[in-house]
Design a protein around this motif. Sequence first.
Motif, short mmCIF file in Angstrom:
data_model
loop_
_atom_site.label_atom_id
_atom_site.label_comp_id
_atom_site.label_asym_id
_atom_site.label_seq_id
_atom_site.Cartn_x
_atom_site.Cartn_y
_atom_site.Cartn_z
N GLU A 1 -12.50 90.31 -36.91
CA GLU A 1 -13.56 91.31 -37.02
C GLU A 1 -13.89 91.86 -35.63
OE1 GLU A 1 -16.76 90.13 -39.59
OE2 GLU A 1 -15.35 89.62 -41.20
N PRO B 1 -12.92 84.82 -27.36
CA PRO B 1 -14.19 84.75 -26.64
C PRO B 1 -15.30 85.53 -27.34
CG PRO B 1 -12.65 86.19 -25.50
CD PRO B 1 -11.88 85.52 -26.60
N GLY B 2 -14.94 86.47 -28.21
CA GLY B 2 -15.95 87.24 -28.92
C GLY B 2 -16.46 86.57 -30.17
N LEU B 3 -15.94 85.38 -30.48
CA LEU B 3 -16.27 84.65 -31.72
C LEU B 3 -16.14 85.60 -32.91
CD1 LEU B 3 -19.39 82.56 -30.57
CD2 LEU B 3 -16.97 82.07 -30.24
N ALA B 4 -15.04 86.34 -32.92
CA ALA B 4 -14.90 87.41 -33.91
C ALA B 4 -13.82 87.09 -34.95
CB ALA B 4 -14.56 88.71 -33.20
N ALA C 1 -11.09 79.53 -32.33
CA ALA C 1 -11.85 79.08 -31.16
C ALA C 1 -11.31 79.66 -29.86
CB ALA C 1 -11.88 77.56 -31.09
N ASN C 2 -10.21 80.42 -29.93
CA ASN C 2 -9.66 81.02 -28.72
C ASN C 2 -10.18 82.43 -28.48
OD1 ASN C 2 -7.56 79.45 -27.13
ND2 ASN C 2 -7.02 78.97 -29.24
N ILE D 1 -12.04 97.24 -26.75
CA ILE D 1 -12.53 96.57 -25.54
C ILE D 1 -11.34 95.94 -24.82
CG2 ILE D 1 -14.87 96.14 -26.38
CD1 ILE D 1 -13.95 93.30 -27.18
N PRO E 1 -16.26 79.96 -36.05
CA PRO E 1 -16.46 79.37 -34.72
C PRO E 1 -17.93 78.98 -34.60
CG PRO E 1 -16.39 81.76 -34.56
CD PRO E 1 -16.14 81.44 -35.99
N CYS F 1 -9.48 93.24 -23.96
CA CYS F 1 -9.47 91.81 -24.30
C CYS F 1 -8.22 91.48 -25.11
CB CYS F 1 -10.73 91.52 -25.13
SG CYS F 1 -10.97 89.77 -25.47
N ASN F 2 -7.61 90.33 -24.86
CA ASN F 2 -6.42 89.97 -25.65
C ASN F 2 -6.08 88.49 -25.83
OD1 ASN F 2 -5.36 89.20 -23.20
ND2 ASN F 2 -3.79 90.78 -23.09
N PRO F 3 -6.97 87.54 -25.55
CA PRO F 3 -6.56 86.13 -25.70
C PRO F 3 -6.09 85.75 -27.11
CG PRO F 3 -8.79 86.28 -24.78
CD PRO F 3 -8.32 87.66 -25.01
#
Lengths: 160, 368
Positions: free
Chosen positions: A32, A79-82, A76-77, A37, A100, A39-41
């Motif tokens: 979600e 960072p946006g808890l998305a 859990a990887n 943005i 998460p 970001c890509n982890p």
Amino acid sequence: MLNEQTILNKVKTSPGYPSKERFFKGPVAVIECPEEIPCNPCEEACPFGAIKVGEPITNLPMLIEDKCIGCGKCIANCPGLAIFLVNLNYSKDEATISIPYEFIPLPDVGEEVDVLNREGKFVCKGKVIKVNKGEDHTWVITVSIPKEFFEVARNIKPLK
Amino acid sequence: MKEAEITVIGAGPAGLSAAIEAAKYGANVEIIDENALPGGQLFKQIHKFFGSKEHYAGTRGYDIGRKLLSEAENLKVVIKLNTVAFGVFDKNKIGLFDQKDILISKPKKIIIATGASENPLAFPGWTLPGVMGAGAVQTMINIHRVLPGKKVLMVGAGNVGLIVSYQLLQAGADVVAIVEAMPKIGGYFVHAAKVLRMGVPILTSHTIIEAKGEKEVESATIAALDQNWNLIKGSEKELDVDLICIAVGLKPEADLCRMLNCEFTYVPFLGGRIPLHNEDMETTIPGVYVAGDVSGVEEASVAIEEGRIAGISAAESLGYISEEESEKERMKCKNRLKAFRIGPFGSPRQEGKNKVFEEYKRRTKNVK
Ligand SMILES: Cc1cc2nc3c(=O)[nH]c(=O)nc-3n(C[C@H](O)[C@H](O)[C@H](O)COP(=O)(O)OP(=O)(O)OC[C@H]3O[C@@H](n4cnc5c(N)ncnc54)[C@H](O)[C@@H]3O)c2cc1C
Ligand code: SF4
Ligand code: SF4
């Protein structure tokens, strides 16, 4: 205005959201993250190559749904808890959601909890099935819920 | 001890990255920071950072700080803490106060990486105890482990307001509401979604109009705004809160650049008055570089890349690397910066930076 309905509409039309058919095939990641943005982890976290961001890094994360086996490692990887995991085939009447979780105390396996939607409103009661230690202090809680709520249930009420 | 050739002021992600790069090529580097802990903003940030692998994405802020710090220490960078740089004179004399003595540092090059400071917000009752900036709240809950209030009104729905709201929830507070004067949420969707699903309402087109209380905050009055930012009569609501947290933006902490007579320009999207600099991060005063939030308020990932560029440029100007090699190294950072500055949040920042670079070119040409 962001509320359950507007958020759902926004995430549903993003490339990280599984198709209806894919949901019925069993556990699947639900990403979600509908905004460009940097970001890509998530991309690197998936061992099966089921998440693609690519270049530029502001691309929306895309779920390659045939490759996703529903292992839950991405949750859990992010960072946006998305990222969430939904399993519609848990039992005849129940689905599970994995979320998460970064609050203490942690719920116990077997505990009954209040399940909330995307604006924190009560949806239904749920039963905690798993409490897994995820990446770096983020826990992953799996809760069973009546099947009909799979698309709105996205949180549990923290215990005091 | 050999005198430092480069003095970096500010040990946040920008300053530490600048020091690491310059020291890597052999320069003698010192870093000054007024805090007791190095790391700048990073040490109070208990959330996982965004960005790419090169920028430690998915790592929590304080862990990024630790990694940068140990890298700097391994390269024998001298780190002077509890030391404030109170002024810069004659282009290269830096006045330092280490809480005991006044010292003067005379480096060949200066890198200013002093970060940003919070914008205040004035309203009736704003001087009551219990009205605090988001940075102070974050320091209290995440570093000192003290909860400054149990029922909170957050003012501002940018990333700082959203993230600090979430951290207040984690610390056990009840965030009663977030008010945002703009008609839409300024921060990232994922940060907003995180607090919304904890049941925190985000009221856009709303503002605080008053804080009330005998000796400390006992309630906050909020009201709705129309399209022209006028208060809508009758929409006032009093909320029972004991903490009002202000998160209405940051502006570059550029006083040292002002003392040096660096030239400035105005870019609202980057936080206001920005010291002019070129793409190699040099200001209009030769030998003085800026990096990170002081050169335009953005993010830690950007601060790291800009710091690297400033460090490479300073090392090059001291003759530690050839122009060719430094250009090659800087290009890598610049390409990553470009990638960060796309999308709805990034492109206005790229436009802002372009304006700074162009203005720099125009003004330095006139000087020559
Ligand atoms: C709540 C919050 C959440 C954030 N989340 C993210 C995120 O998820 N991802 C991301 O990329 N970025 C994030 N950021 C932004 C990021 O923290 C900043 O952009 C970054 O820290 C800027 O780095 P800097 O080195 O320029 O400044 P800072 O980190 O602010 O460091 C500046 C340092 O300079 C010192 N200093 C200033 N003046 C002097 C002086 N005169 N003498 C001596 N020392 C001085 C200060 O003490 C400080 O230590 C967040 C910021 C906040 C507030
Ligand atoms: S659930 Fe597992 S397979 Fe599916 S996207 Fe996440 S990490 Fe990849
Ligand atoms: S890691 Fe999470 S926040 Fe970052 S792009 Fe992937 S889904 Fe979005």
